[in-house]
Motif scaffolding. Structure first.
Motif, PDB file in Angstrom:
ATOM      1  N   ILE A  18       0.837  -1.210   0.000  1.00  0.00           N
ATOM      2  CA  ILE A  18       0.000   0.000   0.000  1.00  0.00           C
ATOM      3  C   ILE A  18       0.868   1.254   0.000  1.00  0.00           C
ATOM      4  CG2 ILE A  18      -1.675   1.325   1.353  1.00  0.00           C
ATOM      5  CD1 ILE A  18      -2.876  -1.430   2.176  1.00  0.00           C
ATOM      6  N   GLY A  19       1.930   1.255   0.810  1.00  0.00           N
ATOM      7  CA  GLY A  19       2.855   2.387   0.821  1.00  0.00           C
ATOM      8  C   GLY A  19       3.563   2.560  -0.509  1.00  0.00           C
ATOM      9  N   TRP A  20       3.996   1.462  -1.109  1.00  0.00           N
ATOM     10  CA  TRP A  20       4.672   1.490  -2.408  1.00  0.00           C
ATOM     11  C   TRP A  20       3.739   2.082  -3.467  1.00  0.00           C
ATOM     12  CZ3 TRP A  20       3.935  -0.834  -7.192  1.00  0.00           C
ATOM     13  CH2 TRP A  20       5.034  -0.823  -8.058  1.00  0.00           C
ATOM     14  N   ARG A  23       3.285   5.861  -2.949  1.00  0.00           N
ATOM     15  CA  ARG A  23       4.451   6.620  -3.420  1.00  0.00           C
ATOM     16  C   ARG A  23       4.466   6.736  -4.939  1.00  0.00           C
ATOM     17  NH1 ARG A  23       6.543   3.700   0.796  1.00  0.00           N
ATOM     18  NH2 ARG A  23       7.554   2.135  -0.522  1.00  0.00           N
ATOM     19  N   ARG A  24       3.745   5.864  -5.619  1.00  0.00           N
ATOM     20  CA  ARG A  24       3.674   5.889  -7.072  1.00  0.00           C
ATOM     21  C   ARG A  24       2.378   6.500  -7.584  1.00  0.00           C
ATOM     22  NH1 ARG A  24       7.232   3.206  -5.056  1.00  0.00           N
ATOM     23  NH2 ARG A  24       9.132   2.595  -6.095  1.00  0.00           N
ATOM     24  N   GLY A  25       1.582   7.086  -6.685  1.00  0.00           N
ATOM     25  CA  GLY A  25       0.400   7.832  -7.092  1.00  0.00           C
ATOM     26  C   GLY A  25      -0.901   7.060  -7.062  1.00  0.00           C
ATOM     27  N   ILE A  26      -0.897   5.843  -6.546  1.00  0.00           N
ATOM     28  CA  ILE A  26      -2.114   5.039  -6.461  1.00  0.00           C
ATOM     29  C   ILE A  26      -2.524   4.958  -4.998  1.00  0.00           C
ATOM     30  CG2 ILE A  26      -3.175   2.804  -6.916  1.00  0.00           C
ATOM     31  CD1 ILE A  26      -0.924   2.448  -9.078  1.00  0.00           C
ATOM     32  N   SER A  27      -3.589   5.655  -4.658  1.00  0.00           N
ATOM     33  CA  SER A  27      -4.067   5.717  -3.277  1.00  0.00           C
ATOM     34  C   SER A  27      -5.249   4.764  -3.112  1.00  0.00           C
ATOM     35  CB  SER A  27      -4.482   7.147  -2.933  1.00  0.00           C
ATOM     36  OG  SER A  27      -5.056   7.189  -1.654  1.00  0.00           O
ATOM     37  N   LEU A  28      -5.049   3.678  -2.378  1.00  0.00           N
ATOM     38  CA  LEU A  28      -6.132   2.729  -2.102  1.00  0.00           C
ATOM     39  C   LEU A  28      -6.946   3.226  -0.922  1.00  0.00           C
ATOM     40  CD1 LEU A  28      -4.268  -0.686  -2.475  1.00  0.00           C
ATOM     41  CD2 LEU A  28      -5.666   0.507  -4.161  1.00  0.00           C
ATOM     42  N   ALA A  29      -8.235   3.472  -1.135  1.00  0.00           N
ATOM     43  CA  ALA A  29      -9.162   3.909  -0.083  1.00  0.00           C
ATOM     44  C   ALA A  29      -8.668   5.148   0.657  1.00  0.00           C
ATOM     45  CB  ALA A  29      -9.427   2.765   0.895  1.00  0.00           C
ATOM     46  N   VAL A  49      -0.779   5.392   5.837  1.00  0.00           N
ATOM     47  CA  VAL A  49      -1.796   5.865   6.791  1.00  0.00           C
ATOM     48  C   VAL A  49      -3.035   6.302   6.019  1.00  0.00           C
ATOM     49  CG1 VAL A  49      -0.167   6.613   8.588  1.00  0.00           C
ATOM     50  CG2 VAL A  49      -0.818   8.207   6.774  1.00  0.00           C
ATOM     51  N   ASN A  50      -4.114   6.502   6.755  1.00  0.00           N
ATOM     52  CA  ASN A  50      -5.368   6.994   6.184  1.00  0.00           C
ATOM     53  C   ASN A  50      -5.650   8.391   6.733  1.00  0.00           C
ATOM     54  OD1 ASN A  50      -5.964   4.593   4.772  1.00  0.00           O
ATOM     55  ND2 ASN A  50      -6.797   3.679   6.617  1.00  0.00           N
ATOM     56  N   PRO A  51      -5.100   9.440   6.104  1.00  0.00           N
ATOM     57  CA  PRO A  51      -5.415  10.792   6.578  1.00  0.00           C
ATOM     58  C   PRO A  51      -6.886  11.086   6.332  1.00  0.00           C
ATOM     59  CG  PRO A  51      -4.072  10.882   4.592  1.00  0.00           C
ATOM     60  CD  PRO A  51      -4.231   9.446   4.941  1.00  0.00           C
ATOM     61  N   MET A  52      -7.492  11.808   7.243  1.00  0.00           N
ATOM     62  CA  MET A  52      -8.921  12.118   7.080  1.00  0.00           C
ATOM     63  C   MET A  52      -9.194  13.574   7.378  1.00  0.00           C
ATOM     64  SD  MET A  52     -10.767  10.526  10.424  1.00  0.00           S
ATOM     65  CE  MET A  52     -12.113  11.667  10.422  1.00  0.00           C
ATOM     66  N   THR A  53     -10.241  14.064   6.750  1.00  0.00           N
ATOM     67  CA  THR A  53     -10.719  15.412   7.001  1.00  0.00           C
ATOM     68  C   THR A  53     -11.959  15.304   7.873  1.00  0.00           C
ATOM     69  OG1 THR A  53      -9.866  16.151   4.879  1.00  0.00           O
ATOM     70  CG2 THR A  53     -11.544  17.536   5.914  1.00  0.00           C
ATOM     71  N   TYR A 107     -13.721   8.371  11.704  1.00  0.00           N
ATOM     72  CA  TYR A 107     -12.694   7.463  11.189  1.00  0.00           C
ATOM     73  C   TYR A 107     -13.266   6.049  11.022  1.00  0.00           C
ATOM     74  CZ  TYR A 107      -8.175   5.015  11.014  1.00  0.00           C
ATOM     75  OH  TYR A 107      -7.108   4.232  10.654  1.00  0.00           O
ATOM     76  N   LEU A 108     -14.016   5.602  12.017  1.00  0.00           N
ATOM     77  CA  LEU A 108     -14.611   4.264  11.946  1.00  0.00           C
ATOM     78  C   LEU A 108     -15.720   4.186  10.908  1.00  0.00           C
ATOM     79  CD1 LEU A 108     -14.562   3.430  15.738  1.00  0.00           C
ATOM     80  CD2 LEU A 108     -13.280   2.245  13.935  1.00  0.00           C
ATOM     81  N   GLU A 109     -16.428   5.277  10.674  1.00  0.00           N
ATOM     82  CA  GLU A 109     -17.427   5.291   9.597  1.00  0.00           C
ATOM     83  C   GLU A 109     -16.753   5.085   8.249  1.00  0.00           C
ATOM     84  OE1 GLU A 109     -19.392   9.057  10.141  1.00  0.00           O
ATOM     85  OE2 GLU A 109     -20.717   8.258  11.702  1.00  0.00           O
ATOM     86  N   ARG A 110     -15.599   5.699   8.078  1.00  0.00           N
ATOM     87  CA  ARG A 110     -14.894   5.624   6.789  1.00  0.00           C
ATOM     88  C   ARG A 110     -14.068   4.354   6.642  1.00  0.00           C
ATOM     89  NH1 ARG A 110     -11.710   9.476   3.198  1.00  0.00           N
ATOM     90  NH2 ARG A 110     -11.382   8.029   1.477  1.00  0.00           N
TER      91      ARG A 110
END
Length: 149
Positions: A18-20, A23-29, A49-53, A107-110
Motif C-alpha cells: 500500500i505504501g509502495w 508513493r507511485r500515485g495510487i491511493s487505495l481507499a 496511513v489513512n489521513p482524514m478530514t 474514522y470508523l465510519e470511513r
C-alpha cells in the motif's frame, strides 16, 4: 502500559504494498505514505496511513495504538504525506483523548471495515462513552500543512 497491536507478517507485507502504491500515485481507499523522522536515528521512516478530514481539519489516527510512527511523530512534531509526486509537509499536534471521540467515530465510519480488529467491540455506532473509553488506545493527531521555502 502503552497499547499497541503489532502487524503480523501478512499485514506488514500488505502495508508495504500500500505504501509502495501510494508513493507511485495510487491511493487505495484514501491511503497516503507517511514519512516521519525517527526519534533515535533521525532517518526518515515510512508507513501507509489513512489521513482524514473532519470538520475542516485534517487528522491522522493510529488504529494500532502507540506505534513507532506515533512515537516518532510525538518527537518530530510533524512529517510528510505523499501520494505520487505530490508531497505535503505538515506539523502535527496530538489531541487529548477526551477530545477525540467524534473524530474516532468519523474514522470508523470511513475505515471501520479495514481497522475493526484494532478497536475490539467499538465501532462507528458505539456510544460516546464507549468511544471515550477506547480513545486513549488510539492516538489522534491534527495535522496542518506547511510550506517549504
Amino acid at each position: 502500559m502503552p497499547h499497541y497491536i503489532k502487524p503480523g507478517r501478512l499485514a506488514a507485507r500488505l502495508n508495504g504494498v500500500i505504501g509502495w502504491l501510494a508513493r507511485r500515485g495510487i491511493s487505495l481507499a484514501g491511503a497516503a505514505d507517511l514519512a516521519v523522522r525517527g526519534r533515535k536515528s533521525g532517518e526518515w521512516r515510512r508507513v501507509p496511513v489513512n489521513p482524514m478530514t473532519f470538520e475542516g481539519g485534517r487528522y491522522l489516527v493510529s488504529a494500532r495504538g502507540d506505534s513507532e510512527w506515533v512515537r516518532n511523530m510525538r518527537a518530530a512534531g510533524g512529517g510528510e504525506l505523499r501520494v505520487g509526486r505530490r508531497s505535503q509537509p505538515f506539523t502535527a499536534v496530538e489531541l487529548p483523548p477526551a477530545d477525540t471521540a467524534p473524530i474516532l467515530r468519523s474514522y470508523l465510519e470511513r475505515w471501520g471495515w479495514e481497522v475493526k480488529s484494532f478497536f475490539g467491540e467499538v465501532d462507528a455506532r458505539s456510544s460516546d462513552e464507549e468511544l471515550l473509553a477506547a480513545a486513549p488506545q488510539h492516538p489522534v493527531f491534527r495535522i496542518t500543512a506547511t510550506t517549504t521555502a
